[in-house]
Design an enzyme around this catalytic site. Structure first.
Site, PDB file in Angstrom:
ATOM      1  N   ALA A  90      -5.931 -11.499  -2.573  1.00 42.77           N
ATOM      2  CA  ALA A  90      -7.014 -12.272  -3.144  1.00 42.77           C
ATOM      3  C   ALA A  90      -7.218 -11.569  -4.669  1.00 42.77           C
ATOM      4  CB  ALA A  90      -8.479 -12.277  -2.557  1.00 42.77           C
ATOM      5  N   HIS A 457      -7.172  -4.309   4.807  1.00 45.31           N
ATOM      6  CA  HIS A 457      -7.002  -3.132   3.951  1.00 45.31           C
ATOM      7  C   HIS A 457      -6.719  -1.865   4.989  1.00 45.31           C
ATOM      8  CE1 HIS A 457      -9.963  -5.273   1.362  1.00 45.31           C
ATOM      9  NE2 HIS A 457      -8.674  -5.885   0.993  1.00 45.31           N
TER      10      HIS A 457
HETATM   11  C1  LIG Z   1      -5.486 -12.046   3.091  1.00 42.63           C
HETATM   12  C2  LIG Z   1      -5.244 -10.878   2.151  1.00 42.63           C
HETATM   13  C3  LIG Z   1      -6.186 -10.592   1.186  1.00 42.63           C
HETATM   14  C4  LIG Z   1      -5.992  -9.427   0.358  1.00 42.63           C
HETATM   15  N1  LIG Z   1      -6.872  -9.319  -0.692  1.00 42.63           N
HETATM   16  C5  LIG Z   1      -6.812  -8.196  -1.376  1.00 42.63           C
HETATM   17  C6  LIG Z   1      -7.229  -8.020  -2.754  1.00 42.63           C
HETATM   18  O1  LIG Z   1      -7.964  -8.937  -3.089  1.00 42.63           O
HETATM   19  N2  LIG Z   1      -7.384  -6.788  -3.313  1.00 42.63           N
HETATM   20  C7  LIG Z   1      -6.734  -5.789  -2.865  1.00 42.63           C
HETATM   21  O2  LIG Z   1      -6.526  -4.668  -3.442  1.00 42.63           O
HETATM   22  N3  LIG Z   1      -6.025  -5.668  -1.715  1.00 42.63           N
HETATM   23  C8  LIG Z   1      -6.027  -6.968  -1.016  1.00 42.63           C
HETATM   24  N4  LIG Z   1      -5.493  -7.107   0.309  1.00 42.63           N
HETATM   25  C9  LIG Z   1      -4.547  -5.899   0.680  1.00 42.63           C
HETATM   26  C10 LIG Z   1      -3.323  -5.834  -0.115  1.00 42.63           C
HETATM   27  O3  LIG Z   1      -2.507  -7.070   0.066  1.00 42.63           O
HETATM   28  C11 LIG Z   1      -2.407  -4.497   0.509  1.00 42.63           C
HETATM   29  O4  LIG Z   1      -3.842  -3.337   0.663  1.00 42.63           O
HETATM   30  C12 LIG Z   1      -1.333  -4.061  -0.231  1.00 42.63           C
HETATM   31  O5  LIG Z   1      -0.581  -5.198  -0.295  1.00 42.63           O
HETATM   32  C13 LIG Z   1      -0.620  -2.859   0.265  1.00 42.63           C
HETATM   33  O6  LIG Z   1       0.331  -2.654  -0.533  1.00 42.63           O
HETATM   34  P1  LIG Z   1       1.582  -1.918   0.035  1.00 42.63           P
HETATM   35  O7  LIG Z   1       2.295  -1.154  -1.168  1.00 42.63           O
HETATM   36  O8  LIG Z   1       1.013  -0.729   0.857  1.00 42.63           O
HETATM   37  O9  LIG Z   1       2.792  -2.733   0.551  1.00 42.63           O
HETATM   38  P2  LIG Z   1       2.718  -4.283   0.864  1.00 42.63           P
HETATM   39  O10 LIG Z   1       2.007  -5.004   0.019  1.00 42.63           O
HETATM   40  O11 LIG Z   1       2.163  -4.388   2.299  1.00 42.63           O
HETATM   41  O12 LIG Z   1       4.297  -4.760   1.039  1.00 42.63           O
HETATM   42  C14 LIG Z   1       5.114  -4.119   2.002  1.00 42.63           C
HETATM   43  C15 LIG Z   1       6.197  -4.958   2.290  1.00 42.63           C
HETATM   44  O13 LIG Z   1       7.295  -4.359   2.820  1.00 42.63           O
HETATM   45  C16 LIG Z   1       7.954  -5.041   3.591  1.00 42.63           C
HETATM   46  N5  LIG Z   1       8.351  -4.412   4.833  1.00 42.63           N
HETATM   47  C17 LIG Z   1       7.809  -3.768   5.738  1.00 42.63           C
HETATM   48  N6  LIG Z   1       8.643  -3.064   6.736  1.00 42.63           N
HETATM   49  C18 LIG Z   1       9.926  -3.233   6.223  1.00 42.63           C
HETATM   50  C19 LIG Z   1      11.208  -3.038   6.354  1.00 42.63           C
HETATM   51  N7  LIG Z   1      11.238  -2.122   7.609  1.00 42.63           N
HETATM   52  N8  LIG Z   1      12.229  -3.444   5.855  1.00 42.63           N
HETATM   53  C20 LIG Z   1      12.055  -4.093   4.773  1.00 42.63           C
HETATM   54  N9  LIG Z   1      10.905  -4.623   4.263  1.00 42.63           N
HETATM   55  C21 LIG Z   1      10.055  -4.095   4.992  1.00 42.63           C
HETATM   56  C22 LIG Z   1       6.949  -6.104   4.032  1.00 42.63           C
HETATM   57  O14 LIG Z   1       7.491  -7.346   4.294  1.00 42.63           O
HETATM   58  C23 LIG Z   1       6.002  -6.175   2.919  1.00 42.63           C
HETATM   59  O15 LIG Z   1       6.621  -7.340   1.867  1.00 42.63           O
HETATM   60  C24 LIG Z   1      -5.376  -8.196   0.749  1.00 42.63           C
HETATM   61  C25 LIG Z   1      -4.620  -8.557   2.042  1.00 42.63           C
HETATM   62  C26 LIG Z   1      -4.599  -9.788   2.546  1.00 42.63           C
HETATM   63  C27 LIG Z   1      -3.781  -9.786   3.994  1.00 42.63           C
END
Ligand SMILES: Cc1cc2nc3c(=O)[nH]c(=O)nc-3n(C[C@H](O)[C@H](O)[C@H](O)COP(=O)(O)OP(=O)(O)OC[C@H]3O[C@@H](n4cnc5c(N)ncnc54)[C@H](O)[C@@H]3O)c2cc1C
Ligand code: SF4
Length: 533
Positions: A90, A457
């Site tokens: 979002a 989150h």
């Molecule tokens: C509906 C919704 C609304 C949100 N709104 C907000 C907001 O407004 N503000 C905010 O700060 N956060 C928000 N979040 C949370 C935010 O999206 C996450 O905290 C953030 O994306 C996490 O980042 P990350 O770097 O941990 O990895 P992620 O962004 O989760 O990305 C990880 C990626 O790794 C890939 N992956 C996983 N395992 C493997 C594997 N074994 N091999 C290859 N690829 C793999 C996944 O497919 C994914 O694309 C929201 C989440 C959702 C679901």
């Protein structure tokens, strides 16, 4: 030693995208492997009724942008696709309060607030975050609530990662001196969480990943990493990585060699994979792996108005927030017109200590005002009439993720109380907001009946610590027990930020990557020993 790549990055969310850009800028050969698909604006669904394009459920051949995982103590929604959670999130990017920087297993390792300050600034700039410029019906009702509880000064327009040029007008890259893609002004349609079809949301494929590709980083989509094998006892001779197709039933496995690995699969991707590898190829991983899983202690309660003239779907997905006390805040969340799928999973909001009490409350609400509930479920457009109240707290409690021999991941309580969907402050605020908009409150059926909270989150599981008895990684994100192995994503978050975490993940990733030296030129490396001889 010859490797296919210097670094393979597993996952392309916030941690992975920052790593891809910063490492490729420093001259490293980078491959990003992402389980989900590439999406262009036209590929996103018009509404969330198009489950095939919205949800990630490969067993049903749904290859969308959002995954729902249900555990005993929490249900988790997370993002999938090139750009990870940025595709579905979002856009809201708040800086956490002070306590985040000094508590948890990382609190004593650095002066984090000072250390991270410049990286938060870089992260806000890279993501193009600015305060939301326009308030709509749902936000104005929150302002009214703020005034009612004498906290109007604590009402905020949050920083959001959206391009607010002229509505609908496309311009040349406004962010990166012309090196980025064209952007189009936001039209406040509220569709950010089904994917922006208007090219206004600053998702990671439009900033970090876009620029990383210009520096030579490669992105392999629709492949899931299933194995990482160290060459040498502690990876001193690099790693072999295996990935299988995540969208084709009979896709071929691919293997690559790499000097180092960055785990950036998000908590459910990284911790799940590491728990599997600890039993096989990476046994030295810390026993703390899977511990210290946190949520923001949030509740997600929807309030649907009976007033036909109100349009709660207008605005960016999160348009306003209110700090309701020193530990808590409330955000106004919306879906665009027509996105009413969630109503199938919602029941009247019910509080109470046990499931029987809550089930009784749900049923009795239907009997007490059947017409009002018919309005909510049948006659009113759900997204036009509904605001989701996202309440978060800094109060700490931790869960544990474990994996059994069958590969099934389960949750357990690690410390403190288990997260709950029944938070008195949130209940009280919901009542007040419902009164203001003449609305009825609902929540996910699992919350209403089983008391299991839903979180967007999920954080932790591979947290920082002073050594392997206290954490999985050190304060430079290096995994204890192995060489050139890093965790850079939500799993590294080692305390409860109490706010949406993506900005913090981006800032900490920026800081981790700033510690990498530029790649030493291979020609120079060979020359030095020759001269010495
Ligand atoms: C509906 C919704 C609304 C949100 N709104 C907000 C907001 O407004 N503000 C905010 O700060 N956060 C928000 N979040 C949370 C935010 O999206 C996450 O905290 C953030 O994306 C996490 O980042 P990350 O770097 O941990 O990895 P992620 O962004 O989760 O990305 C990880 C990626 O790794 C890939 N992956 C996983 N395992 C493997 C594997 N074994 N091999 C290859 N690829 C793999 C996944 O497919 C994914 O694309 C929201 C989440 C959702 C679901
Ligand atoms: S409100 Fe609509 S146009 Fe603006 S960023 Fe969200 S989805 Fe895109």
């Amino acid at each position: 030693m010859e490797f296919d790549y210097d670094y393979i990055i597993i996952g392309s969310g916030f941690g992975g995208s920052v790593s891809a850009l910063r490492l490729s800028e420093k001259g490293y050969r980078v491959l990003v492997i992402e389980k989900g698909k590439w999406f262009e604006a036209k590929d996103f669904p018009k509404t969330n009724w198009n489950l095939r394009k919205w949800l990630w459920m490969p067993s049903l051949r749904f290859f969308g942008i959002m995954k729902l995982s249900i555990f005993r103590h929490i249900s988790v929604i997370s993002g999938t696709g090139v750009g990870g959670g940025s595709l579905v999130y979002a856009n809201t990017l708040p800086v956490p309060k002070k306590a985040f920087f000094t508590s948890g297993s990382w609190g004593q390792l650095e002066n984090w607030e000072e250390e991270l300050k410049p990286f938060y600034q870089t992260a806000l700039k890279m993501l193009g975050a600015v305060p939301n410029p326009k308030l709509f019906d749902g936000d104005l009702a929150l302002l009214q609530l703020a005034e009612d509880i004498n906290r109007a000064d604590k009402f905020e327009r949050p920083h959001v990662a959206v391009y607010f040029g002229k509505e609908g007008e496309t311009v040349k890259d406004p962010y990166f001196n012309g090196k980025g893609p064209d952007r189009t002004g936001c039209n406040f349609c509220g569709g950010c969480m089904t994917g922006c079809r208007h090219n206004a949301k600053n998702t990671l494929d439009k900033n970090y990943l876009w620029l990383a590709q210009q520096h030579g980083a490669e992105i392999l989509s629709e492949h899931e990493v299933t194995n990482v094998i160290p060459e040498g006892k502690e990876g001193e001779n690099g790693y072999k990585v295996t990935a299988k197709s995540s969208t084709k039933l009979f896709g071929k496995k691919k293997s690559f060699s790499s000097k180092g690995i960055i785990f950036s699969g998000g908590v459910l991707g990284t911790v799940k994979l590491l728990l599997k590898l600890k039993r096989s190829t990476l046994p030295n991983l810390s026993e703390k792996l899977g511990d210290d899983i946190r949520t923001n202690n949030e509740t997600l309660i929807s309030v649907s108005t009976a007033d036909k003239e109100k349009d709660l779907s207008k605005g960016v997905a999160i348009g306003s927030l209110l700090h309701t006390d020193d530990n808590s805040h409330l955000e106004i969340v919306r879906y665009s017109k027509g996105s009413g799928f969630w109503k199938l999973m919602h029941l009247p909001f019910a509080a109470g200590k046990n499931p029987l009490q809550r089930a009784f409350s749900v049923v009795s609400q239907f009997f007490i005002s059947p017409l009002k509930w018919l309005n909510v479920y049948l006659f009113n457009s759900w997204s036009r009439s509904t605001t989701v109240l996202l309440f978060m707290q800094t109060v700490d409690s931790t869960l544990k993720l474990t994996r059994n021999r069958l590969g099934i991941i389960a949750t357990g309580v690690s410390s403190g109380k288990k997260p709950t969907s029944d938070i008195p402050e949130s209940r009280e605020l919901t009542k007040r907001y419902s009164r203001i908009i003449n609305g009825k409150a609902t929540s996910f059926a699992l919350e209403s009946i089983a008391g299991i909270p839903t979180t967007a989150h999920i954080l932790g599981g591979a947290v920082m610590g002073k050594d392997a008895t206290a954490g999985v990684i050190n304060s430079k994100n290096q995994v204890f027990g192995y060489e050139d192995l890093y965790v850079v994503d939500g799993s590294m978050i080692s305390a409860n930020p109490g706010v949406n975490p993506s900005l913090s993940i981006t800032a900490i990733a920026e800081r981790a990557m700033s510690l990498f030296p530029p790649k030493v030129n291979v020609a120079v490396e060979i020359e030095v020993p020759l001269k010495n001889v």
